[in-house]
Design a protein around this motif. Sequence first.
Motif, PDB file in Angstrom:
ATOM      1  N   ILE A  96      50.215 -16.105  74.194  1.00 12.90           N
ATOM      2  CA  ILE A  96      51.435 -15.688  73.496  1.00 12.90           C
ATOM      3  C   ILE A  96      52.646 -16.479  74.000  1.00 12.90           C
ATOM      4  O   ILE A  96      53.466 -16.967  73.211  1.00 12.90           O
ATOM      5  N   ALA A  97      52.748 -16.611  75.308  1.00 16.41           N
ATOM      6  CA  ALA A  97      53.890 -17.330  75.889  1.00 16.41           C
ATOM      7  C   ALA A  97      53.911 -18.785  75.440  1.00 16.41           C
ATOM      8  O   ALA A  97      54.969 -19.330  75.090  1.00 16.41           O
ATOM      9  N   ASN A  98      52.751 -19.422  75.431  1.00 11.57           N
ATOM     10  CA  ASN A  98      52.687 -20.822  75.003  1.00 11.57           C
ATOM     11  C   ASN A  98      52.958 -20.958  73.505  1.00 11.57           C
ATOM     12  O   ASN A  98      53.618 -21.905  73.057  1.00 11.57           O
ATOM     13  N   GLY A  99      52.430 -20.005  72.731  1.00  5.43           N
ATOM     14  CA  GLY A  99      52.624 -20.072  71.288  1.00  5.43           C
ATOM     15  C   GLY A  99      54.068 -19.866  70.870  1.00  5.43           C
ATOM     16  O   GLY A  99      54.525 -20.445  69.879  1.00  5.43           O
ATOM     17  N   LEU A 100      54.806 -19.066  71.632  1.00  9.26           N
ATOM     18  CA  LEU A 100      56.210 -18.786  71.315  1.00  9.26           C
ATOM     19  C   LEU A 100      57.181 -19.580  72.181  1.00  9.26           C
ATOM     20  O   LEU A 100      58.395 -19.483  71.993  1.00  9.26           O
ATOM     21  N   ASN A 101      56.644 -20.336  73.111  1.00  6.42           N
ATOM     22  CA  ASN A 101      57.489 -21.051  74.079  1.00  6.42           C
ATOM     23  C   ASN A 101      58.429 -20.050  74.762  1.00  6.42           C
ATOM     24  O   ASN A 101      59.638 -20.275  74.885  1.00  6.42           O
ATOM     25  N   SER A 218      38.281 -13.253  75.047  1.00  6.59           N
ATOM     26  CA  SER A 218      37.649 -14.404  74.410  1.00  6.59           C
ATOM     27  C   SER A 218      38.393 -14.893  73.163  1.00  6.59           C
ATOM     28  O   SER A 218      38.027 -15.903  72.567  1.00  6.59           O
ATOM     29  N   ASP A 219      39.465 -14.193  72.787  1.00  4.03           N
ATOM     30  CA  ASP A 219      40.236 -14.611  71.614  1.00  4.03           C
ATOM     31  C   ASP A 219      40.905 -15.959  71.864  1.00  4.03           C
ATOM     32  O   ASP A 219      41.442 -16.212  72.952  1.00  4.03           O
ATOM     33  N   THR A 220      40.864 -16.808  70.837  1.00  2.54           N
ATOM     34  CA  THR A 220      41.526 -18.104  70.952  1.00  2.54           C
ATOM     35  C   THR A 220      43.032 -17.932  70.772  1.00  2.54           C
ATOM     36  O   THR A 220      43.509 -16.892  70.316  1.00  2.54           O
ATOM     37  N   ARG A 221      43.755 -18.971  71.108  1.00  2.00           N
ATOM     38  CA  ARG A 221      45.207 -18.927  70.929  1.00  2.00           C
ATOM     39  C   ARG A 221      45.558 -18.744  69.458  1.00  2.00           C
ATOM     40  O   ARG A 221      46.491 -18.000  69.127  1.00  2.00           O
ATOM     41  N   VAL A 224      45.161 -15.073  68.556  1.00  2.00           N
ATOM     42  CA  VAL A 224      46.236 -14.259  69.134  1.00  2.00           C
ATOM     43  C   VAL A 224      47.545 -14.497  68.378  1.00  2.00           C
ATOM     44  O   VAL A 224      48.269 -13.549  68.041  1.00  2.00           O
ATOM     45  N   MET A 225      47.841 -15.758  68.069  1.00  2.00           N
ATOM     46  CA  MET A 225      49.098 -16.074  67.399  1.00  2.00           C
ATOM     47  C   MET A 225      49.109 -15.617  65.945  1.00  2.00           C
ATOM     48  O   MET A 225      50.180 -15.378  65.376  1.00  2.00           O
ATOM     49  N   GLU A 226      47.956 -15.490  65.354  1.00  2.00           N
ATOM     50  CA  GLU A 226      47.903 -14.964  63.993  1.00  2.00           C
ATOM     51  C   GLU A 226      48.437 -13.526  63.983  1.00  2.00           C
ATOM     52  O   GLU A 226      49.167 -13.123  63.069  1.00  2.00           O
ATOM     53  N   TRP A 227      48.054 -12.767  65.006  1.00  2.00           N
ATOM     54  CA  TRP A 227      48.578 -11.402  65.123  1.00  2.00           C
ATOM     55  C   TRP A 227      50.072 -11.420  65.427  1.00  2.00           C
ATOM     56  O   TRP A 227      50.861 -10.711  64.770  1.00  2.00           O
ATOM     57  N   GLY A 230      52.266 -12.311  62.554  1.00  2.00           N
ATOM     58  CA  GLY A 230      52.223 -11.305  61.495  1.00  2.00           C
ATOM     59  C   GLY A 230      53.063 -10.070  61.792  1.00  2.00           C
ATOM     60  O   GLY A 230      53.102  -9.135  60.975  1.00  2.00           O
ATOM     61  N   LEU A 231      53.735 -10.061  62.930  1.00  2.00           N
ATOM     62  CA  LEU A 231      54.543  -8.891  63.305  1.00  2.00           C
ATOM     63  C   LEU A 231      55.850  -8.802  62.517  1.00  2.00           C
ATOM     64  O   LEU A 231      56.500  -7.764  62.490  1.00  2.00           O
ATOM     65  N   GLY A 232      56.265  -9.925  61.919  1.00  2.00           N
ATOM     66  CA  GLY A 232      57.503  -9.932  61.154  1.00  2.00           C
ATOM     67  C   GLY A 232      58.750  -9.946  62.004  1.00  2.00           C
ATOM     68  O   GLY A 232      59.824  -9.557  61.540  1.00  2.00           O
ATOM     69  N   LEU A 233      58.634 -10.411  63.254  1.00  2.00           N
ATOM     70  CA  LEU A 233      59.800 -10.481  64.143  1.00  2.00           C
ATOM     71  C   LEU A 233      60.430 -11.867  64.074  1.00  2.00           C
ATOM     72  O   LEU A 233      59.791 -12.840  63.691  1.00  2.00           O
ATOM     73  N   ASN A 234      61.703 -11.941  64.468  1.00  2.43           N
ATOM     74  CA  ASN A 234      62.430 -13.207  64.422  1.00  2.43           C
ATOM     75  C   ASN A 234      62.231 -13.970  65.718  1.00  2.43           C
ATOM     76  O   ASN A 234      62.890 -13.697  66.713  1.00  2.43           O
ATOM     77  N   PHE A 235      61.305 -14.931  65.674  1.00  4.59           N
ATOM     78  CA  PHE A 235      61.065 -15.756  66.866  1.00  4.59           C
ATOM     79  C   PHE A 235      61.713 -17.122  66.736  1.00  4.59           C
ATOM     80  O   PHE A 235      61.508 -17.986  67.571  1.00  4.59           O
ATOM     81  N   GLU A 236      62.504 -17.369  65.641  1.00  8.56           N
ATOM     82  CA  GLU A 236      63.103 -18.693  65.405  1.00  8.56           C
ATOM     83  C   GLU A 236      64.292 -18.902  66.301  1.00  8.56           C
ATOM     84  O   GLU A 236      65.049 -17.996  66.565  1.00  8.56           O
TER      85      GLU A 236
END
Length: 236
Positions: A96-101, A218-221, A224-227, A230-236
């Motif tokens: 999660i941290a890597n996917g969202l920086n 065992s979930d891939t990145r 995990v990032m698909e979930w 899909g939360l609809g939060l503002n990560f931009e």
Amino acid sequence: MMKKTIAILLFLGMVLGLAACGKSASQTEQPTTEEDSVESRSSMEEAAENSSTDAENMGVPESQPEETDIPDAQESKVLIAYFSATGTTKGVAEHIANGLNADIYEIVPEDPYTDADLDYNNNNSRATIEMSDPDVRPVISGSVENMEQYDIVFIGYPIWWGEAPRIISTFVESYDFSGKTIVPFCTSGGSGMGSSAANLEELTNGAQWISGQRLSGSDTRDTVMEWVNGLGLNFE
């Protein structure tokens, strides 16, 4: 008779001379050519322009285009906080941290858990004793710096006896989460989140809790990032 004639002629000459002078003066005062007319108009326009400039210098407001204030887009500051006794939850948190920086913080117990502490089959093990008492609060080593800067906080933990480990209770009670969005996630061998997130929510005030998710080590990145996306939060 001759003298009278000469006097009359002189008188007529003077009259004619004065008439000629009057006509010449009249012609000088009025423009008689197109060039003179253009010059006259230019002088009038210049005078009007100077008058406008004077009005501006005297404070008469000049027409200005209306300005539109466009607020800068605000970026949400995200923290991934997790407790991982065996490393499983750590791997998901890092995805999660890597996917969202995003920033990441490990919840580390001041007294680390040993393998014997995690023996779920032993009724006298540390983990078993802690989970049997909802008031236990294991001490955390260190703390999050500037927690107030974060808008969204992911909190990850393993499932112990259907609940979040008591050290997570210590964590959520240690900070003011008012106005923040909290996203819980957990890892387990098979059981879901149960009431773990709801019980943690009761320990906070003024925070918005998002429905959590059980994830697997065992979930891939990408999974995990698909979930996360899909939360609809503002990560931009």
